[in-house]
Design a protein around this motif. Structure first.
Motif, PDB file in Angstrom:
ATOM      1  N   THR A   1      10.022  -2.579  -8.749  1.00  0.00           N
ATOM      2  CA  THR A   1       9.380  -1.321  -8.326  1.00  0.00           C
ATOM      3  C   THR A   1       8.945  -0.561  -9.576  1.00  0.00           C
ATOM      4  OG1 THR A   1      11.526  -0.239  -8.287  1.00  0.00           O
ATOM      5  CG2 THR A   1      10.662  -0.998  -6.163  1.00  0.00           C
TER       6      THR A   1
ATOM      7  N   GLN B   1       7.411   3.577 -10.804  1.00  0.00           N
ATOM      8  CA  GLN B   1       7.237   4.966 -10.417  1.00  0.00           C
ATOM      9  C   GLN B   1       5.984   5.546 -11.065  1.00  0.00           C
ATOM     10  OE1 GLN B   1       9.519   6.939  -8.543  1.00  0.00           O
ATOM     11  NE2 GLN B   1      10.606   5.044  -8.083  1.00  0.00           N
TER      12      GLN B   1
ATOM     13  N   SER C   1       0.845  -1.198   0.000  1.00  0.00           N
ATOM     14  CA  SER C   1       0.000   0.000   0.000  1.00  0.00           C
ATOM     15  C   SER C   1       0.884   1.253   0.000  1.00  0.00           C
ATOM     16  CB  SER C   1      -0.916   0.000   1.214  1.00  0.00           C
ATOM     17  OG  SER C   1      -0.137  -0.022   2.373  1.00  0.00           O
ATOM     18  N   VAL C   2       0.401   2.247  -0.707  1.00  0.00           N
ATOM     19  CA  VAL C   2       1.137   3.522  -0.818  1.00  0.00           C
ATOM     20  C   VAL C   2       0.176   4.626  -0.406  1.00  0.00           C
ATOM     21  CG1 VAL C   2       2.373   5.044  -2.405  1.00  0.00           C
ATOM     22  CG2 VAL C   2       2.469   2.565  -2.738  1.00  0.00           C
ATOM     23  N   GLU C   3       0.609   5.461   0.525  1.00  0.00           N
ATOM     24  CA  GLU C   3      -0.265   6.525   0.990  1.00  0.00           C
ATOM     25  C   GLU C   3      -0.555   7.497  -0.149  1.00  0.00           C
ATOM     26  OE1 GLU C   3       1.208   8.786   4.272  1.00  0.00           O
ATOM     27  OE2 GLU C   3      -0.523  10.132   4.150  1.00  0.00           O
TER      28      GLU C   3
ATOM     29  N   PHE D   1       5.296   8.878  -6.625  1.00  0.00           N
ATOM     30  CA  PHE D   1       5.097   7.694  -5.779  1.00  0.00           C
ATOM     31  C   PHE D   1       5.927   6.536  -6.313  1.00  0.00           C
ATOM     32  CE2 PHE D   1       1.256  10.234  -5.710  1.00  0.00           C
ATOM     33  CZ  PHE D   1       1.000  10.364  -4.357  1.00  0.00           C
ATOM     34  N   SER D   2       6.575   5.855  -5.376  1.00  0.00           N
ATOM     35  CA  SER D   2       7.300   4.637  -5.746  1.00  0.00           C
ATOM     36  C   SER D   2       6.489   3.440  -5.240  1.00  0.00           C
ATOM     37  CB  SER D   2       8.687   4.662  -5.102  1.00  0.00           C
ATOM     38  OG  SER D   2       9.330   3.440  -5.350  1.00  0.00           O
ATOM     39  N   ILE D   3       6.102   2.597  -6.145  1.00  0.00           N
ATOM     40  CA  ILE D   3       5.282   1.444  -5.761  1.00  0.00           C
ATOM     41  C   ILE D   3       6.191   0.219  -5.728  1.00  0.00           C
ATOM     42  CG2 ILE D   3       3.265   0.040  -6.376  1.00  0.00           C
ATOM     43  CD1 ILE D   3       2.292   2.520  -7.974  1.00  0.00           C
TER      44      ILE D   3
END
Lengths: 589, 242
Positions: free
Chosen positions: A119, A121, A62-64, A102-104
């Motif tokens: 990963t 971006q 999860s990414v804020e 954001f880096s996922i």
């Protein structure tokens, strides 16, 4: 020969190695985001592609600021320069709620033969039409408030929900409530109405504000949390979207220039502490009324004879839980028969009406006692009692001294009283026949059930007969066609009799009649029109037999040939004719 | 002790071998002698033997009423009413028992009252008669060569009767789908929700006749009484079924 087999063997091996080279693979996993630059109101699709290997959907960390949902997977086969490759792609829809890079990842992809950490971006920029917004919640949000922070059980209170939408954002006009309302304890489902729409300045920004209200009542005390989740459909111009085709499940109209995107708005949480009705100081005449109420009573007739009914009409009006109030009632005293209070329907939602029938048993009753109605006043937070009466009565003595049992009858709205008698009716005598649960009556029912279809079947048969009869009456050709075999049979029987009597003249006459009558009926022709040629023309398959028969019979009938024949010859002719007729009968035409 | 056992055994065997007529007679004698408990037992043994005449239900209800068992008396009268809704004695005693209980008599709409003027069995018999009449008329119309149009017109009568009896049957079937019940415990409170903590709505007197309008798996039933709806625990109700 052996050398030839060895040559073929090498040729097959060569071909096989070529095929293996063609399908040779190198398993790999790739992660991509399409597009990797989007605006705050747009979305992107993250793809995890397993090439030449099998792979399950992966857990995306999860990414804020990003909402990531699995959309499904698809499989592809490709042939490039003689090489076959297959791939399984798992797709995830990314919906941003704030601006940023954001880096996922790391995304751990496991596949047959290995594991890979990957990963990706994603850059989210401000939308073109709202340069200031850093988050969606700055562009659209909602707030909920109430006029009563601690109401009492059953006390109605209003929830006001304000939906703020930044100027310039286009909605498709539909509001949907997705949840955030307590699932139990409320009196019915809240119904929201848009009561106002205006423009408001907030933090030097202009918003369109929609105001929705709902009246809430609770059935129990306790804390009720409200955080309504309002879903809006935002219209996003298609030009803002990056071209990633049909991947987006909210793909707009195929040929249109815009699409709608559902957005669930942030909202504050509103806790309402609902208080119970206090136990202390609760009067005996409290019947559950909560609110700001009034109570009126009337009684009539006031001049009557003992044993006659008086109707007491009670009316409670005001703001509160009117439909939940249990009716107050006339207290029973000696000599006064009181019946149950009934609710009387009324069209006014601000009132509730009750009626009670009471019967003074003697002229000693001079008045109806006072009626008290207590309720909890939510404004003053205390119990209030309203007393009405006593109501003076002028009761004259009645000739009938004994008490009577009165029964209310008919509808709940129109009441009347009727004397029922002074006791229950006596026992019934023994029945003439005893009925058992599995006795004759039930067996009869079983039998009826079994033959239930019989009348329907007989009716259907009669209907079929009637239809057939009607069909034959309307179609002479068909009727004659159906009669043909019967008539022929009759003449053939005559012919058999003639053989037994050894009467060739009668025999050939009967044969002719059979032939003539059969074909005349069969083809709906007059008897005079029947000849060998006419019949042979219609039944060419049997032309030869027909012509022979006609010729033989005519020669005998007209005396061209000698009429002295043996019974064996006649029997042979009869057999030929019978065979012919049977053959013709089997023909469909 | 032995003698008592032998006498008890003889009584049991006497009961076991008594014919329905004898049992019915015994019950009536017990009732006349104001020995209502014994009358109830005798009528109940008839029901236990599979006898289902309405006279048994009615007399049992009378005995229970006299014995002071109001809810079961109302139950018995209503069971008898299901079997013969136009019996004046049953209706009068049911009303009397409901009045004695201080309960409101059910006030169904006029159409329901009209459709319950005949019992379920009577509607079935009427429907069967109409069905056979319709079949005879149709067969005659099909097979007779004259008067066919008149016969077809007459067929409207049994068709109407069939529809009417079907409606009547459906009305009785609704009592199976949404059965009635008698409140067996005095002071039963109907609540706004199917939980013990739900707010009280109205009180139900012991012996009140209610109609089920909904139910929950946790043993609560939504009932209708005097045009009001409320939730009551099933254990407070005696269920009825036509």
């Amino acid at each position: 020969m052996k050398a030839k087999i060895v040559q073929w063997k090498y040729a097959w091996l060569g071909l096989l190695s070529l095929l293996l080279a063609g399908t040779a693979f190198a398993a790999d996993v790739k992660v991509t985001i399409e597009p990797n630059l989007i605006s705050l109101l747009d979305r992107a699709v993250l793809k995890v592609e397993f090439i030449d290997t099998k792979g399950e959907s992966v857990d995306i960390p999860s990414v804020e600021g990003l909402k990531i949902e699995h959309m499904g997977s698809d499989r592809q086969y490709r042939m490039i320069q003689g090489k076959t490759t297959s791939s399984i792609t798992h797709k995830y829809l990314i919906t941003p709620s704030k601006v940023g890079t954001f880096s996922i990842g790391p995304i751990i992809a496991k596949y047959k033969g290995g594991e890979k950490k990957l990963t990706a971006q994603l850059k989210v920029i401000k939308p073109e039409d709202d340069e200031e917004a850093q988050q969606i919640s700055e562009m659209m949000f909602s707030s909920v408030e109430t006029d009563r922070t601690s109401p009492y059980v059953h006390e109605p209170f209003t929830l006001k929900l304000k939906v703020y939408v930044r100027d310039g954002i286009q909605l498709d006009g539909r509001f949907g409530l997705q949840g955030g309302i307590p699932e139990s304890g409320l009196d019915g489902e809240p119904s929201w109405d848009i009561v106002n729409q205006n423009r408001e300045e907030r933090d030097r920004k202009i918003y369109t504000v929609y105001t929705l209200t709902s009246t809430i009542k609770t059935l129990t005390a306790g804390t009720f949390s409200f955080r309504p989740e309002i879903q809006l459909n935002v219209v996003v111009p298609r030009q803002q979207r990056r071209p990633f085709g049909m991947d987006d499940p909210f793909f707009g109209d195929l040929f249109g220039r815009q699409e709608t995107r559902p957005v669930i708005l942030d909202c504050n949480r509103l806790d309402i502490q609902v208080q119970p009705i206090p136990e202390d100081g609760r009067p005996d005449s409290f019947t559950g009324g909560v609110g700001i109420l009034d109570f009126q009573v009337s009684a009539g007739p006031t001049r009557l004879k003992a044993g006659e009914p008086v109707t007491v009409k009670m009316r409670i009006t005001g703001e509160g839980n009117l439909e939940k109030i249990m009716p107050p009632e006339v207290k029973s005293i000696e000599g006064l028969k009181c019946y149950d209070v009934r609710t009387v329907s009324t069209d006014n939602p601000q009132e509730v009406c009750f009626e009670q029938v009471v019967i003074p048993g003697s002229d000693d009753i001079k008045e109806l006692p006072e009626i008290a109605f207590s309720y909890f006043n939510t404004q003053t937070a205390d119990f209030r009692t309203i007393r009405r009466g006593p109501f003076p009565l002028n009761v004259e003595p009645s000739a009938r001294a004994s008490a009577q049992v009165m029964a209310p009858v008919d509808t709940a709205l129109v009441r009347e009283t009727r004397v029922l008698g002074h006791d229950i009716a006596y026992l019934k005598p023994a029945p003439e026949q005893w009925t058992q649960n599995d006795g004759p009556a039930n067996r009869t029912e079983e039998a009826i059930r079994m033959v239930y279809l019989l009348p329907a079947l007989i009716t259907a048969l009669a209907g079929w007969i009637s239809l057939r009869r009607q069909r034959l009456a309307n179609n002479e050709a068909l009727a004659r066609r159906q009669k043909a075999p019967g008539i022929a049979r009759k003449h053939l029987q005559d012919a058999e009799k003639a053989i037994r009597k050894n009467d060739p003249a009668a025999f050939y006459e009967a044969l002719w009649n059979a032939l003539c009558a059969y074909f005349a009926h069969r083809f709906n022709l007059s008897a005079g029109a029947i000849s060998g040629a006419t019949v042979a023309e219609r039944i060419p398959e049997e032309k030869e037999v027909i012509e022979q028969l006609f010729s033989a019979i005519e020669q005998r009938r007209y005396g061209i040939r000698d009429n002295t024949e043996s019974p064996a010859d006649m029997t042979e002719n009869l057999r030929r004719l019978t065979t012919l007729l049977k053959t013709c009968e089997r023909m469909k035409r | 002790m032995k003698l008592i056992l032998i006498l008890f055994g003889m009584m049991l065997s006497a009961c076991a071998w008594a014919t329905p007529d004898e049992l019915f007679q015994q019950a009536q004698q017990a009732y006349d002698a104001e020995n209502y408990e014994q009358a109830v037992e005798a009528y109940e043994s008839l029901l236990a033997a599979g006898i289902s005449n309405l006279e048994v239900y009615y007399n049992l209800a009378n005995a229970r009423f006299r014995a002071g068992d109001l809810p079961e008396a109302v139950q018995g009268y209503r069971n008898a009413w299901y079997r013969n809704p136009h019996d004046a004695d049953i209706s009068a005693n049911l009303k009397y028992a409901l009045n004695a209980a201080g309960a409101v008599e059910p006030a169904p709409p006029i159409i329901t009252r009209a459709l319950t003027a005949l019992s379920s069995q009577e509607w079935m018999r009427l429907g069967l008669g109409a069905y056979i009449l319709l079949a005879v008329l149709l067969i005659s119309a099909f097979l007779l060569r004259s008067g066919r149009n008149v016969l077809f017109r007459i067929c409207l009568l049994p068709v109407g009767l069939l529809l009417l009896s079907g409606t009547g049957w459906w009305q009785w079937n609704s009592y199976t789908l949404r059965p009635e019940a008698v409140v067996s415990i005095g002071g039963t409170t109907a609540r706004f929700g199917p939980t013990d903590g739900a707010t009280s709505h109205f009180k139900l007197p012991e012996g009140a006749l209610v109609r089920e309008t909904g139910k929950q798996a946790n043993g609560w039933k939504e009932v209708k009484y005097d045009a009001k709806h409320g939730w009551v625990k099933q254990e407070n109700l005696l269920l009825l079924s036509p």
